[in-house]
Scaffold this active site. Sequence first.
Site, mmCIF file in Angstrom:
data_model
loop_
_atom_site.group_PDB
_atom_site.id
_atom_site.type_symbol
_atom_site.label_atom_id
_atom_site.label_comp_id
_atom_site.label_asym_id
_atom_site.label_seq_id
_atom_site.Cartn_x
_atom_site.Cartn_y
_atom_site.Cartn_z
ATOM 1 N N GLU A 130 5.494 10.019 -0.896
ATOM 2 C CA GLU A 130 5.404 8.935 0.104
ATOM 3 C C GLU A 130 4.271 7.978 -0.244
ATOM 4 O O GLU A 130 3.269 8.382 -0.816
ATOM 5 C CB GLU A 130 5.079 9.544 1.473
ATOM 6 C CG GLU A 130 6.281 9.799 2.361
ATOM 7 C CD GLU A 130 6.799 8.527 3.014
ATOM 8 O OE1 GLU A 130 6.475 7.418 2.542
ATOM 9 O OE2 GLU A 130 7.544 8.648 3.993
ATOM 10 N N ASP A 131 4.409 6.734 0.193
ATOM 11 C CA ASP A 131 3.314 5.779 0.037
ATOM 12 C C ASP A 131 2.261 5.984 1.121
ATOM 13 O O ASP A 131 1.080 6.052 0.858
ATOM 14 C CB ASP A 131 3.830 4.331 0.062
ATOM 15 C CG ASP A 131 4.686 4.021 1.297
ATOM 16 O OD1 ASP A 131 5.040 4.945 2.055
ATOM 17 O OD2 ASP A 131 5.004 2.831 1.499
ATOM 18 N N ASP A 134 1.536 7.120 8.558
ATOM 19 C CA ASP A 134 0.876 6.320 9.594
ATOM 20 C C ASP A 134 1.048 7.097 10.902
ATOM 21 O O ASP A 134 0.263 8.002 11.191
ATOM 22 C CB ASP A 134 1.550 4.937 9.595
ATOM 23 C CG ASP A 134 0.859 3.906 10.459
ATOM 24 O OD1 ASP A 134 0.480 4.240 11.582
ATOM 25 O OD2 ASP A 134 0.711 2.752 10.035
ATOM 26 N N ARG A 196 4.625 -6.435 -2.465
ATOM 27 C CA ARG A 196 4.873 -5.242 -3.283
ATOM 28 C C ARG A 196 4.433 -5.505 -4.724
ATOM 29 O O ARG A 196 4.065 -4.591 -5.450
ATOM 30 C CB ARG A 196 6.362 -4.872 -3.275
ATOM 31 C CG ARG A 196 6.899 -4.478 -1.895
ATOM 32 C CD ARG A 196 8.247 -3.781 -2.027
ATOM 33 N NE ARG A 196 8.998 -3.734 -0.787
ATOM 34 C CZ ARG A 196 8.854 -2.808 0.165
ATOM 35 N NH1 ARG A 196 7.963 -1.843 0.015
ATOM 36 N NH2 ARG A 196 9.588 -2.832 1.247
HETATM 37 N N1 HPA Z 1 1.204 -1.114 5.276
HETATM 38 C C1 HPA Z 1 2.494 -1.182 4.834
HETATM 39 N N2 HPA Z 1 3.443 -0.397 5.310
HETATM 40 C C2 HPA Z 1 3.105 0.503 6.246
HETATM 41 C C3 HPA Z 1 1.791 0.622 6.728
HETATM 42 C C4 HPA Z 1 0.792 -0.238 6.220
HETATM 43 O O1 HPA Z 1 -0.415 -0.206 6.602
HETATM 44 N N3 HPA Z 1 1.806 1.619 7.644
HETATM 45 C C5 HPA Z 1 3.089 2.068 7.700
HETATM 46 N N4 HPA Z 1 3.880 1.401 6.874
HETATM 47 MG MG MG Z 2 6.739 5.291 3.049
#
Ligand code: HPA
Ligand code: MG
Length: 214
Positions: A130-131, A134, A196
């Site tokens: 995952e990136d 949150d 991106r």
């Molecule tokens: N940035 C981009 N995408 C996201 C973020 C964020 O801080 N939090 C959840 N998705």
């Molecule tokens: Mg993600």
Amino acid sequence: MTSGLQIKDEDCGFNKNLFCVPKHYEDDLERVFIPHGLILDRTERLARDIMQDMGNHPIFALCVLKGGYKFFADLMDHIKALNRNTDQSVPITVDFVRTKSYCNDVPNGMVSIIGEELSAFKGKNILVVEDIIDTGKTIQALLSKIKEYEPQMVKVVSLLVKRTIRSSGYKPDYTGFEIPDKFVVGYALDYNEYFRDLNHICILNEKAKEKYKL
Ligand code: HPA
Ligand code: MG
């Protein structure tokens, strides 16, 4: 489980003029928050920690698109380097799912998962890449979907984990950086599909949020 490299609430990153950023985003950025080089260095160590824990079991690496694609590619490169240059030898297969949960800089309350053949997960050791975590809702929805297909094991690595009062309390097995409750972009993380194509993880200015708003 470790909470990763901690970035404190008062930490505001770096002056963007000390770094190279694309001209088309120069006026949109407030600060460089995590420079690209630091992302790569932390990712190298995450690869080592993951490989240490995985033993010699094949890894089924699942990239969560679109935001995870840069981290996924760099993490896989580091894992492949360990496979070439150490005694460890772990076959990797890859797959991709797509989730979407943000509109502008706020969660839209829905999680959509667009997937491949999820039945391929049965009996596998899955590493979800995952990136950012949150609220935790997206990853929890994805994990419950994956678990329906009876994998042998599921581990989650997230480049970023946000400290936020909106958090469900979910913590991944591996974390790159724990960050304050700020909206960040770059290194494949987007604001309405923009940013991106920016190497560093950055903070936007208010003008940019307005300019790219849907
Ligand atoms: N940035 C981009 N995408 C996201 C973020 C964020 O801080 N939090 C959840 N998705
Ligand atoms: Mg993600």
